[in-house]
Design a protein around this motif. Sequence first.
Motif, short mmCIF file in Angstrom:
data_model
loop_
_atom_site.label_atom_id
_atom_site.label_comp_id
_atom_site.label_asym_id
_atom_site.label_seq_id
_atom_site.Cartn_x
_atom_site.Cartn_y
_atom_site.Cartn_z
N LEU A 148 0.82 -1.20 0.00
CA LEU A 148 0.00 0.00 0.00
C LEU A 148 0.86 1.26 0.00
N ILE A 149 1.90 1.27 0.81
CA ILE A 149 2.78 2.44 0.88
C ILE A 149 3.42 2.70 -0.47
N GLU A 150 3.91 1.64 -1.11
CA GLU A 150 4.53 1.78 -2.42
C GLU A 150 3.53 2.32 -3.44
N GLU A 151 2.30 1.81 -3.41
CA GLU A 151 1.29 2.24 -4.37
C GLU A 151 0.79 3.65 -4.07
N LEU A 152 0.77 4.02 -2.81
CA LEU A 152 0.36 5.38 -2.46
C LEU A 152 1.38 6.39 -2.99
N ILE A 153 2.65 6.15 -2.75
CA ILE A 153 3.69 7.06 -3.21
C ILE A 153 3.70 7.13 -4.74
N ALA A 154 3.40 6.01 -5.39
CA ALA A 154 3.38 5.99 -6.85
C ALA A 154 2.11 6.59 -7.43
N GLY A 155 1.15 6.95 -6.58
CA GLY A 155 -0.08 7.56 -7.06
C GLY A 155 -1.12 6.57 -7.54
N VAL A 166 2.97 5.26 10.07
CA VAL A 166 3.68 4.96 8.83
C VAL A 166 4.91 5.84 8.80
N ASP A 167 6.07 5.24 8.68
CA ASP A 167 7.33 5.99 8.73
C ASP A 167 7.76 6.35 7.31
N HIS A 168 7.26 7.48 6.81
CA HIS A 168 7.65 7.94 5.48
C HIS A 168 7.51 9.46 5.44
N PRO A 169 8.53 10.16 4.97
CA PRO A 169 8.50 11.64 5.02
C PRO A 169 7.45 12.26 4.12
N ASP A 170 6.94 11.52 3.12
CA ASP A 170 5.98 12.09 2.18
C ASP A 170 4.53 11.75 2.53
N MET A 173 -0.71 11.49 8.25
CA MET A 173 -1.53 10.49 8.92
C MET A 173 -2.64 11.13 9.75
N LEU A 174 -3.72 10.39 9.93
CA LEU A 174 -4.83 10.79 10.80
C LEU A 174 -5.26 9.59 11.62
N GLY A 175 -4.96 9.60 12.92
CA GLY A 175 -5.39 8.52 13.80
C GLY A 175 -6.89 8.61 14.06
N LEU A 176 -7.57 7.46 14.05
CA LEU A 176 -9.02 7.44 14.22
C LEU A 176 -9.46 6.83 15.54
N PHE A 177 -8.95 5.65 15.88
CA PHE A 177 -9.33 5.02 17.14
C PHE A 177 -8.34 3.91 17.49
N ALA A 287 -3.89 7.39 5.97
CA ALA A 287 -2.63 8.01 5.56
C ALA A 287 -2.72 8.35 4.08
N TRP A 288 -2.09 9.47 3.71
CA TRP A 288 -2.12 9.93 2.32
C TRP A 288 -0.86 10.73 2.02
N ARG A 289 -0.60 10.97 0.76
CA ARG A 289 0.55 11.79 0.37
C ARG A 289 0.36 13.20 0.91
#
Length: 339
Positions: A148-155, A166-170, A173-177, A287-289
């Motif tokens: 998922l992280i790879e596909e998110l960064i790739a758009g 998620v440990d990524h500088p780009d 994140m939004l915690g929900l519960f 989490a999102w870009r």
Amino acid sequence: MVESTPYGFRGLAVAHVTLKQLRYFAALARVQHFGKAADMCAVTQPALSMQIREFEHNLGLNLVERTRSGVQLTEKGRNISERAARILGDVRSLIEYAHHADQLLAGSLKLGVIPSIAPYLLPPLLPLIKASYPELELHVRETQTANLIEELIAGKIDVMLLALPVDHPDIDMLGLFQDRFLLALPRARKMSGGVRADKDMISGERLLLLEEGHCLRDQALSYCSLTQVDSVNTFGASSLSTIVEMVAAGYGITLLPEICLPIEMRGRSIDLVRFVNPEPRRTIGLAWRNSSPRRRDYVELGRLLQQARPKLGGSANIAAPQTSAAARTPRRSGQRVKS
């Protein structure tokens, strides 16, 4: 002074990089074959090859090594392909945002979800989305966190629903519960209602967990302080349903996230025991870009997810702690409470 390269003047040429070149190079990087990349882009192979060479010329870099069997990316080519994928993803998000800037949760949205969440949050979530935002065209992709992280960064996806952080500088994140873990045992063990589970209760038991690659497995191993996994058996299981069936049949014990209980405990001969404080848990969130212009959509999606969160019913067979004075006095973990 403008830096000179074998391909020209780097400082002046960069301005001529086009989205078409980025798209063609991203396709080539993905399949590493000129013919297949040309088919993906619906152009002729000479046209794609010419654009790739011009892209290299504009950047002043050798991006691919051409061989008889295809192509291989150079080290710089791999780095550029990652950056190109991010840029193309941002452009797609920008266009989507422009089309629906005045609407909340409208247009196309690609949501990635990890397997230990999807079966439990999507069933209550999807009807809510359909009723509240009928203009949203939702696409769901279920796979493991790393993918998922790879596909998110790739758009390839817009936002992901998973266990944080998620440990990524780009990535934002939004915690929900919080989703607590419970110890699941065969009902034949006959646990008392006044017992809380702890790590010692797991020690020496046959611990059944999902196969490698699932973050739920890593979280369980971390709580149990297991640096080696000789006592862990996965059976190649990729779903919690398989693990629950094995526990019910007496093949071992496991840790279950609370959100799965309304579904996974139906008709299963399993008892659940809460852990001593601090209870093991995971944070469920989105989490999102961080370059995405659709943050408002993701915050609203988070609100719907909080509303859809499964509530723990009374049929989950949880051995709850006693509420008497004896239950409130300090005791060793795993020790029974006298009523």
